[in-house]
Design a protein around this motif. Structure first.
Motif, PDB file in Angstrom:
ATOM      1  N   LEU A 125      28.611 -17.175   0.014  1.00 11.92           N
ATOM      2  CA  LEU A 125      28.118 -17.567   1.135  1.00 11.92           C
ATOM      3  C   LEU A 125      29.300 -17.965   2.120  1.00 11.92           C
ATOM      4  CD1 LEU A 125      24.943 -19.538   0.474  1.00 11.92           C
ATOM      5  CD2 LEU A 125      25.262 -17.449   1.412  1.00 11.92           C
ATOM      6  N   THR A 175      31.334 -14.709   3.165  1.00 11.76           N
ATOM      7  CA  THR A 175      30.708 -13.859   4.071  1.00 11.76           C
ATOM      8  C   THR A 175      30.842 -14.504   5.430  1.00 11.76           C
ATOM      9  OG1 THR A 175      28.545 -14.775   3.650  1.00 11.76           O
ATOM     10  CG2 THR A 175      29.150 -12.756   2.422  1.00 11.76           C
ATOM     11  N   THR A 176      30.422 -15.892   5.750  1.00 12.56           N
ATOM     12  CA  THR A 176      30.526 -16.636   6.844  1.00 12.56           C
ATOM     13  C   THR A 176      31.895 -16.679   7.573  1.00 12.56           C
ATOM     14  OG1 THR A 176      28.677 -18.205   5.907  1.00 12.56           O
ATOM     15  CG2 THR A 176      29.913 -18.774   7.985  1.00 12.56           C
ATOM     16  N   THR A 177      32.854 -16.878   6.834  1.00 13.28           N
ATOM     17  CA  THR A 177      34.164 -16.800   7.334  1.00 13.28           C
ATOM     18  C   THR A 177      34.806 -15.478   7.430  1.00 13.28           C
ATOM     19  OG1 THR A 177      35.234 -17.140   5.271  1.00 13.28           O
ATOM     20  CG2 THR A 177      34.690 -19.113   6.506  1.00 13.28           C
ATOM     21  N   HIS A 201      32.927 -12.675   8.130  1.00 13.04           N
ATOM     22  CA  HIS A 201      32.177 -11.914   9.312  1.00 13.04           C
ATOM     23  C   HIS A 201      32.676 -12.681  10.444  1.00 13.04           C
ATOM     24  CE1 HIS A 201      28.807 -10.726   6.162  1.00 13.04           C
ATOM     25  NE2 HIS A 201      29.780  -9.444   6.343  1.00 13.04           N
ATOM     26  N   TYR A 202      32.758 -13.714  10.475  1.00 11.57           N
ATOM     27  CA  TYR A 202      33.479 -14.500  11.830  1.00 11.57           C
ATOM     28  C   TYR A 202      34.739 -13.941  12.335  1.00 11.57           C
ATOM     29  CZ  TYR A 202      34.488 -17.907  15.346  1.00 11.57           C
ATOM     30  OH  TYR A 202      35.029 -18.501  16.555  1.00 11.57           O
ATOM     31  N   MET A 243      24.940 -11.760  13.266  1.00 14.47           N
ATOM     32  CA  MET A 243      25.424 -12.675  12.237  1.00 14.47           C
ATOM     33  C   MET A 243      24.687 -13.840  11.788  1.00 14.47           C
ATOM     34  SD  MET A 243      29.060 -14.731  12.050  1.00 14.47           S
ATOM     35  CE  MET A 243      29.490 -15.550  10.740  1.00 14.47           C
ATOM     36  N   THR A 303      23.182 -14.398   7.974  1.00 12.83           N
ATOM     37  CA  THR A 303      23.764 -15.584   7.328  1.00 12.83           C
ATOM     38  C   THR A 303      22.442 -16.416   6.997  1.00 12.83           C
ATOM     39  OG1 THR A 303      25.567 -15.762   8.871  1.00 12.83           O
ATOM     40  CG2 THR A 303      24.996 -17.601   7.601  1.00 12.83           C
TER      41      THR A 303
END
Length: 398
Positions: free
Chosen positions: A355, A358-360, A362-363, A382, A386
């Motif tokens: 988690l 992917t969050t960082t 994808h950003y 996104m 998320t």
């Protein structure tokens, strides 16, 4: 020719030969959509038929990615909870892979063919989970000759195949044994790699053009960082150099006329120099990368944990190369995110790491879509991915 390489466009042909053959095959279909798109002198050409062909060709080649996801789901058991289909680990994994936000925007909005390439990688991983080592080695060798960015994870493949396939462990003390059977397996693996490489690079070697291929695959005169600055160690290094140069100019420690004006971030071929900090060479980035991956390679050899141990090593190799590699593309973070999806449905700790990653990660892909109409699209996509990732994994490990 060797002395006068083709220079119609400012962008170099920086993909291996298999991808060129892939594009050649696509061209035979593309001519039925719009013949003008095949004119190499028709730079910056655009038409509705061209866009239609590009989109449909990406969707069609994603069939391989879908099949690879299916094979990966068969290899992952995970924690079995709930009676609902949507709570099953295999269903969650399929959604995390098939609807991955990063791959969606890179291929279907930014437009590239990463889907079928990641399909080859996931399929090779699945084959190693299924103990079909020769198939896995063959698929990865083919993948390298489609796109050489996957060299980032090649150490994990090489060490795992040697340790877990070629060598045998003594059941009594766990020591490594070498026998005639091991020799045959090493020769077989080497033959697979050699034949694939010969098929890809052989024609260029015969025509004395191999140096042209490698000069485009590894254009070291490009900047240390890519145009969008992948969020890695060198981005911080460049930022610190910029801050120190500003301070130096304010305090009059630096001569404004002696500050290099060449950009350190570009997709085009050019050289640069840092202002205050020492300039970084490709060799320096290679050494840093090798030092970063050594612990995971060491564990993979001396403390093997089967296919899952290989998968962890692969992810760490991808992240190490992303953090310290030369001219790293921002989309290279997907080399870690997609394999990490397989681990996320197995343990709660891996799900937490997934988690965050992917969050960082994808950003960091947001700069690829830079126009105003794309802003709400990328934010919404996104957020959807998320929210699903958090809710589904939370349900799985409640």
């Amino acid at each position: 020719t060797p002395t006068h390489p083709h220079a119609t466009s400012e962008w170099t042909l920086d993909y291996p030969p298999f991808f060129a053959w892939f594009e050649y095959i696509l061209s035979h279909v593309a001519k039925y959509f719009d013949q003008e798109m095949l004119n190499v002198h028709n730079l910056n050409y655009s038409s509705s038929r061209t866009l239609l062909f590009q989109r449909f060709s990406v969707i069609f080649t994603d069939i391989l990615f879908v099949y690879a996801v299916h094979e990966c789901c068969k290899c992952i058991g995970g924690k079995k909870v709930g009676k609902e289909l949507t709570e099953k680990p295999k269903f969650i994994l399929s959604v995390l892979l098939l609807w991955n936000f990063g791959l969606l925007i890179v291929d279907h909005i930014h437009f590239q063919y990463n889907g079928f390439l990641f399909g080859l990688m996931l399929l090779s991983i699945a084959r190693l989970f299924q103990k079909r080592h020769m198939e896995g080695a063959f698929l990865f060798a083919v993948l390298l000759h489609f796109k050489h960015i996957y060299l980032y994870v090649a150490p994990a493949y090489g060490v795992y195949l040697l340790r877990s396939y070629c060598f045998t462990a003594n059941k009594s003390d766990g020591s490594i044994r070498w026998n005639s059977f091991s020799f045959v397996r090493v020769i077989s693996l080497g033959l697979v790699v050699f034949l694939v490489s010969a098929l890809s690079l052989g024609p260029f070697l015969a025509l004395n053009q191999l140096h042209q291929v490698f000069s485009r695959l590894f254009p070291f005169k490009r900047g240390l960082c890519h145009a969008y600055w992948a969020p890695n160690f060198w981005a911080l290094y460049n930022g610190l150099d910029k801050v120190l140069s500003v301070i130096g100019l304010k305090l009059k420690f630096l001569d404004p006329n002696k500050i290099p004006k060449a950009s350190m971030t570009s997709g085009l071929v050019q050289q640069f120099q840092h202002t205050v900090l020492p300039s970084v060479t490709p060799l320096a980035t290679l050494i840093c990368t090798l030092i970063a991956i050594l612990p995971s390679i060491f564990c993979l050899w001396f403390k093997p944990q089967g296919p899952r141990g290989f998968l962890r090593c692969l992810i760490l190799c991808a992240l190490s190369s992303f953090m310290f590699g030369w001219h790293v593309h921002e989309k290279a973070i997907l080399l870690a995110i997609l394999p990490m999806s397989l681990l996320s449905v197995g343990k709660a700790g891996d799900a937490s790491v997934f988690l965050i990653l992917t969050t960082t990660g994808h950003y960091s892909l947001f700069p690829l879509l830079f126009t105003a109409p794309e802003l709400p699209i990328k934010i919404l996509l996104m957020l959807l991915f998320t929210i699903y990732s958090i809710s589904s994994l939370k349900t799985l490990f409640r």
